[in-house]
Scaffold this motif. Sequence first.
Motif, PDB file in Angstrom:
ATOM      1  N   GLY A   1      71.042  48.220 123.087  1.00 50.34           N
ATOM      2  CA  GLY A   1      70.138  47.947 121.978  1.00 50.34           C
ATOM      3  C   GLY A   1      68.868  47.225 122.376  1.00 50.34           C
ATOM      4  O   GLY A   1      67.883  47.258 121.651  1.00 50.34           O
ATOM      5  N   CYS A   2      68.880  46.549 123.542  1.00 52.35           N
ATOM      6  CA  CYS A   2      67.736  45.717 123.926  1.00 52.35           C
ATOM      7  C   CYS A   2      66.971  46.236 125.133  1.00 52.35           C
ATOM      8  O   CYS A   2      65.828  45.853 125.344  1.00 52.35           O
ATOM      9  CB  CYS A   2      68.220  44.302 124.244  1.00 52.35           C
ATOM     10  N   LEU A   3      67.599  47.034 125.955  1.00 49.12           N
ATOM     11  CA  LEU A   3      66.966  47.516 127.179  1.00 49.12           C
ATOM     12  C   LEU A   3      66.738  49.012 127.084  1.00 49.12           C
ATOM     13  O   LEU A   3      67.301  49.692 126.247  1.00 49.12           O
ATOM     14  CB  LEU A   3      67.862  47.196 128.386  1.00 49.12           C
ATOM     15  N   THR A   4      65.958  49.512 127.986  1.00 52.61           N
ATOM     16  CA  THR A   4      65.680  50.952 127.997  1.00 52.61           C
ATOM     17  C   THR A   4      66.438  51.644 129.125  1.00 52.61           C
ATOM     18  O   THR A   4      66.032  52.699 129.578  1.00 52.61           O
ATOM     19  CB  THR A   4      64.165  51.199 128.156  1.00 52.61           C
ATOM     20  N   TRP A   5      67.515  51.064 129.580  1.00 49.95           N
ATOM     21  CA  TRP A   5      68.297  51.640 130.665  1.00 49.95           C
ATOM     22  C   TRP A   5      68.975  52.919 130.186  1.00 49.95           C
ATOM     23  O   TRP A   5      69.645  52.921 129.152  1.00 49.95           O
ATOM     24  CB  TRP A   5      69.359  50.687 131.137  1.00 49.95           C
ATOM     25  N   PRO A   6      68.873  54.014 130.936  1.00 50.22           N
ATOM     26  CA  PRO A   6      69.585  55.228 130.559  1.00 50.22           C
ATOM     27  C   PRO A   6      71.080  55.128 130.854  1.00 50.22           C
ATOM     28  O   PRO A   6      71.872  55.889 130.323  1.00 50.22           O
ATOM     29  CB  PRO A   6      68.925  56.316 131.411  1.00 50.22           C
ATOM     30  N   GLU A   7      71.448  54.168 131.701  1.00 47.03           N
ATOM     31  CA  GLU A   7      72.857  53.977 132.063  1.00 47.03           C
ATOM     32  C   GLU A   7      73.032  52.586 132.651  1.00 47.03           C
ATOM     33  O   GLU A   7      72.061  51.938 133.033  1.00 47.03           O
ATOM     34  CB  GLU A   7      73.292  55.025 133.084  1.00 47.03           C
ATOM     35  N   VAL A   8      74.280  52.147 132.718  1.00 44.62           N
ATOM     36  CA  VAL A   8      74.641  50.915 133.407  1.00 44.62           C
ATOM     37  C   VAL A   8      75.649  51.305 134.474  1.00 44.62           C
ATOM     38  O   VAL A   8      76.593  52.059 134.209  1.00 44.62           O
ATOM     39  CB  VAL A   8      75.251  49.872 132.439  1.00 44.62           C
ATOM     40  N   ARG A   9      75.448  50.802 135.682  1.00 44.91           N
ATOM     41  CA  ARG A   9      76.328  51.126 136.804  1.00 44.91           C
ATOM     42  C   ARG A   9      77.280  49.977 137.087  1.00 44.91           C
ATOM     43  O   ARG A   9      77.014  48.827 136.751  1.00 44.91           O
ATOM     44  CB  ARG A   9      75.481  51.408 138.048  1.00 44.91           C
ATOM     45  N   TRP A  10      78.352  50.308 137.762  1.00 45.56           N
ATOM     46  CA  TRP A  10      79.357  49.329 138.181  1.00 45.56           C
ATOM     47  C   TRP A  10      79.882  49.779 139.536  1.00 45.56           C
ATOM     48  O   TRP A  10      79.945  50.983 139.818  1.00 45.56           O
ATOM     49  CB  TRP A  10      80.491  49.304 137.150  1.00 45.56           C
ATOM     50  N   ALA A  11      80.271  48.828 140.384  1.00 44.98           N
ATOM     51  CA  ALA A  11      80.901  49.138 141.665  1.00 44.98           C
ATOM     52  C   ALA A  11      81.850  48.009 142.041  1.00 44.98           C
ATOM     53  O   ALA A  11      81.660  46.857 141.631  1.00 44.98           O
ATOM     54  CB  ALA A  11      79.847  49.309 142.763  1.00 44.98           C
ATOM     55  N   CYS A  12      82.876  48.360 142.800  1.00 49.28           N
ATOM     56  CA  CYS A  12      83.765  47.351 143.380  1.00 49.28           C
ATOM     57  C   CYS A  12      84.284  47.886 144.707  1.00 49.28           C
ATOM     58  O   CYS A  12      84.244  49.092 144.960  1.00 49.28           O
ATOM     59  CB  CYS A  12      84.914  46.987 142.447  1.00 49.28           C
ATOM     60  N   TYR A  13      84.779  47.006 145.535  1.00 51.18           N
ATOM     61  CA  TYR A  13      85.327  47.412 146.826  1.00 51.18           C
ATOM     62  C   TYR A  13      86.693  48.062 146.640  1.00 51.18           C
ATOM     63  O   TYR A  13      87.456  47.683 145.741  1.00 51.18           O
ATOM     64  CB  TYR A  13      85.401  46.211 147.775  1.00 51.18           C
ATOM     65  N   VAL A  14      86.977  49.038 147.478  1.00 49.71           N
ATOM     66  CA  VAL A  14      88.261  49.745 147.410  1.00 49.71           C
ATOM     67  C   VAL A  14      89.385  48.707 147.544  1.00 49.71           C
ATOM     68  O   VAL A  14      89.362  47.863 148.431  1.00 49.71           O
ATOM     69  CB  VAL A  14      88.344  50.826 148.505  1.00 49.71           C
ATOM     70  N   GLY A  15      90.317  48.780 146.632  1.00 52.19           N
ATOM     71  CA  GLY A  15      91.435  47.841 146.591  1.00 52.19           C
ATOM     72  C   GLY A  15      91.355  46.862 145.433  1.00 52.19           C
ATOM     73  O   GLY A  15      92.342  46.229 145.080  1.00 52.19           O
ATOM     74  N   ASN A  16      90.197  46.721 144.811  1.00 52.52           N
ATOM     75  CA  ASN A  16      90.021  45.788 143.705  1.00 52.52           C
ATOM     76  C   ASN A  16      90.405  46.488 142.393  1.00 52.52           C
ATOM     77  O   ASN A  16      89.574  46.821 141.560  1.00 52.52           O
ATOM     78  CB  ASN A  16      88.576  45.285 143.662  1.00 52.52           C
ATOM     79  N   THR A  17      91.692  46.697 142.231  1.00 55.96           N
ATOM     80  CA  THR A  17      92.218  47.436 141.089  1.00 55.96           C
ATOM     81  C   THR A  17      91.924  46.737 139.763  1.00 55.96           C
ATOM     82  O   THR A  17      91.666  47.403 138.757  1.00 55.96           O
ATOM     83  CB  THR A  17      93.731  47.659 141.258  1.00 55.96           C
ATOM     84  N   ALA A  18      91.938  45.406 139.742  1.00 52.43           N
ATOM     85  CA  ALA A  18      91.670  44.678 138.497  1.00 52.43           C
ATOM     86  C   ALA A  18      90.266  45.005 137.982  1.00 52.43           C
ATOM     87  O   ALA A  18      90.072  45.238 136.783  1.00 52.43           O
ATOM     88  CB  ALA A  18      91.827  43.180 138.708  1.00 52.43           C
ATOM     89  N   SER A  19      89.289  45.041 138.870  1.00 52.53           N
ATOM     90  CA  SER A  19      87.920  45.366 138.456  1.00 52.53           C
ATOM     91  C   SER A  19      87.839  46.815 137.981  1.00 52.53           C
ATOM     92  O   SER A  19      87.136  47.119 137.010  1.00 52.53           O
ATOM     93  CB  SER A  19      86.954  45.129 139.611  1.00 52.53           C
ATOM     94  N   MET A  20      88.572  47.701 138.633  1.00 51.45           N
ATOM     95  CA  MET A  20      88.589  49.101 138.225  1.00 51.45           C
ATOM     96  C   MET A  20      89.158  49.244 136.815  1.00 51.45           C
ATOM     97  O   MET A  20      88.649  50.015 136.008  1.00 51.45           O
ATOM     98  CB  MET A  20      89.392  49.938 139.212  1.00 51.45           C
ATOM     99  N   ARG A  21      90.220  48.499 136.524  1.00 49.50           N
ATOM    100  CA  ARG A  21      90.815  48.561 135.176  1.00 49.50           C
ATOM    101  C   ARG A  21      89.822  48.129 134.115  1.00 49.50           C
ATOM    102  O   ARG A  21      89.769  48.705 133.023  1.00 49.50           O
ATOM    103  CB  ARG A  21      92.068  47.684 135.124  1.00 49.50           C
ATOM    104  N   VAL A  22      89.032  47.097 134.429  1.00 46.31           N
ATOM    105  CA  VAL A  22      88.022  46.627 133.480  1.00 46.31           C
ATOM    106  C   VAL A  22      86.994  47.724 133.221  1.00 46.31           C
ATOM    107  O   VAL A  22      86.672  48.025 132.073  1.00 46.31           O
ATOM    108  CB  VAL A  22      87.325  45.349 134.001  1.00 46.31           C
TER     109      VAL A  22
END
Length: 191
Positions: free
Chosen positions: A125-146
């Motif tokens: 609603g506030c930014l003009t970003w066409p998308e938001v990205r996310w990354a985590c290191y392989v093995g960080n399953t908790a971050s992947m679940r989020v």
Amino acid sequence: MTAPLAGPSLPVLGSRGMLTALREGDVDRVLEACTTPAAERWLETPVPYRRADAEAFVREFVPAGWRGEHDERVWAIRESLHGPLMGVLGLREGSVEVGFWLHPEGQGRGLMADAVRAAVGHADGCLTWPEVRWACYVGNTASMRVAKAAGFSYLGVREGLHRGVPEQQHHAVRPSSGEAPAEALPWPDLG
């Protein structure tokens, strides 16, 4: 309760908590969260993480972002307006990316997925970003679940750097349209 430092003037509400400005009184909670074995493994924080690092994060880095001195805006995650810090979430404008961590006390309760949904919805609603990205290191399953629970589409594994050492990273994206991109893949089994 201590006064908020430079940051958002109004909270962003989620269904389980809210995003607020960080406060001077959050230093101890930042230190506790960033000295866990998981934080030392997955975050891009100094190791060992010291009190001076937590103080600099709360007093200098976070307010500087809200003043426009760098491209990351960081919110505190709380269950109530005057409650303790449960984690932090940052939106990085240059990389159009979300990053986050939770204090051990806040883990396993759905707070982070709720916070990510609230922040990304706020950004839509506030930014003009066409998308938001996310990354985590392989093995960080908790971050992947989020990321999965927050509605991100999985894009696979790519090479990255972690503390200057090559390491593979999982990548995902959440287009502002809400539609999965054509290159989306099924999420791996997150057990």
